[in-house]
Design an enzyme around this catalytic site. Structure first.
Site, PDB file in Angstrom:
ATOM      1  N   THR A 192      -5.696   8.427  25.578  1.00 43.65           N
ATOM      2  CA  THR A 192      -5.294   7.790  24.326  1.00 43.65           C
ATOM      3  C   THR A 192      -6.361   8.184  23.334  1.00 43.65           C
ATOM      4  OG1 THR A 192      -4.518   5.982  25.580  1.00 43.65           O
ATOM      5  CG2 THR A 192      -4.996   5.590  23.289  1.00 43.65           C
ATOM      6  N   THR A 407      -8.164  -6.622  32.913  1.00 47.50           N
ATOM      7  CA  THR A 407      -8.910  -7.853  33.193  1.00 47.50           C
ATOM      8  C   THR A 407     -10.203  -7.919  32.399  1.00 47.50           C
ATOM      9  OG1 THR A 407      -9.978  -6.773  35.101  1.00 47.50           O
ATOM     10  CG2 THR A 407      -7.954  -8.011  35.513  1.00 47.50           C
TER      11      THR A 407
END
Length: 407
Positions: A192, A407
């Site tokens: 990305t 997380t």
């Protein structure tokens, strides 16, 4: 820890006339971190971009393409922490609402705003938090906000990525300043990553559209971290025209100098992304030469650069270099004559005539592989074409970072 990549210094990032930047902590994913960026452009600025070719492209990519085609862009808005990808028609609606909110604050049309997002895929964009943060972005708009802007678009990056250069063109000072983000999900077809490159030269719309593709091909289309193409990638080139230097066709005196500077900035950022690849400990340059054309040289380069076996060998500093030969042979060149292929690690000749070079010494290969920066060179013995790609190794931390991403 990024490989030989010091963070940029704020004073080294030069303001670009016609560009103001403002950032805010909107709490889009995590509290107390800058995760929302607004870039305001002066009226008359030209903007061009290339986007991901991933068919599951994100909602902001779809909306940005539509708005860019209409021209007259006045602002870019970037959020991290949420990709707004894999979100269907609701994602499109939220991307449009983001543009409308920016337009209300800046007094322009929603179609004059380009949205960009990066972060977790298939999660709804927290629109209320984003819109609530926009007034703080507007309040903080300033021409020298490039370093904070680079920090605001980071995700798993460990170092902000930015560079700047001032040129003399026909006796006029022209500035190029650029920022980018990216550390994983990096591969060509917009690798990305997000990249924003600005200059205060004036560049005609049609010329700028061609230029951004050439710049991408020489920089962001030459890198890979993990072989995965993101849903959100974009490279944006902005030309405000405030410097008083104008280019209409690209044949004008000084345009080649400007293109070289823009390409240089994009390449620095592209290489910075690889140096800061998730878990990276080695920066690896792969040059493939003596090919019939550049396309086959790049195909071989990427076969090496994206091979997990090659990348893990580099992490371990293990000269298991037969893995590189295997990658070359699997690159899809059906008529490759392996007797003509030569492989080098740095200046060390490793293989020739289909096997190990007679003077190859593994101890020397081990010494080279322990270095933080390594060059692999492959001569195909087929022609005069050459291509270079940049990659990094695969470490334990790459697995940990991506296993813990949500997380």
């Amino acid at each position: 820890m990024a490989v030989n990549l010091p963070p940029p210094e704020a004073e080294s990032l030069l303001p670009v006339g016609g560009v103001r930047l403002g950032a805010a902590q909107a709490g889009i994913k995590k509290p107390q971190r800058y995760d929302l960026l607004l870039i305001e452009l002066a009226p008359g600025s030209e903007v061009a971009a290339v986007f991901t070719r991933n068919r599951f492209c994100a909602a902001p990519v779809t909306v940005a393409r539509e708005h860019l085609a209409k021209g007259g862009i006045r602002a870019l808005v970037v959020n991290t922490g949420n990709a707004n990808a894999g979100t269907g028609s609701e994602g499109i609606r939220r991307a449009r609402e983001t543009c409308a909110a920016v337009a209300r604050l800046l007094g322009c049309a929603p179609e004059q705003v380009l949205p960009f997002s990066t972060g977790v895929i298939m999660e709804p964009l927290p629109l209320e938090r984003l819109i609530a943060g926009l007034p703080r972005c507007v309040a903080s708009l300033r021409p020298d906000g490039w370093l904070l802007a680079a920090e605001a678009i980071m995700t798993t990056d460990t170092v902000p990525k930015a560079c700047s250069e001032r040129l003399d063109i026909a006796g006029m000072p022209v500035t190029v300043t650029a920022i980018a983000k990216g550390a994983g999900m990096i591969h060509p077809n917009m690798a990305t990553l997000l990249g924003f490159v600005a200059t205060d030269a004036a560049i005609a719309s049609s010329l700028l559209a061609r230029l951004v593709h050439r710049i991408a091909d020489a920089s962001f289309h030459c890198i890979t971290v993990d072989g995965d193409t993101s849903t959100n990638d974009a490279l944006v080139l902005m030309a405000t025209g405030s410097a008083g230097v104008r280019f209409a066709t690209g044949d004008e005196l000084g345009f080649a100098t400007l293109e070289e500077a823009l390409t240089r900035a994009a390449r620095r950022l592209a290489q910075a992304i690889v140096r800061d690849g998730e878990g990276a400990t080695k920066f690896i340059t792969v040059t493939v030469e003596e090919g019939r054309n550049q396309e086959e040289c790049r195909r071989v380069g990427y076969a090496i650069a994206r091979s997990p076996l090659v990348k893990t060998a580099f992490f371990a500093s293990d000269p298991n270099l037969g893995r590189i030969l295997a990658a070359v042979g699997a690159a899809g060149i059906e008529d490759l004559d392996v007797e003509r292929v030569r492989l080098y690690l740095g200046d060390l000749r490793v293989a020739e005539r289909g096997g190990r070079a007679a003077d190859y010494q593994e101890a020397e290969a081990l010494r080279i592989m322990r270095e933080p920066e390594i060059t692999v060179r492959v001569a195909l013995g087929r022609g005069d074409a050459v291509a270079t790609v940049w990659t990094c190794d695969f470490s334990y931390d790459y697995v940990r970072i991506n296993a813990e991403y949500r997380t």
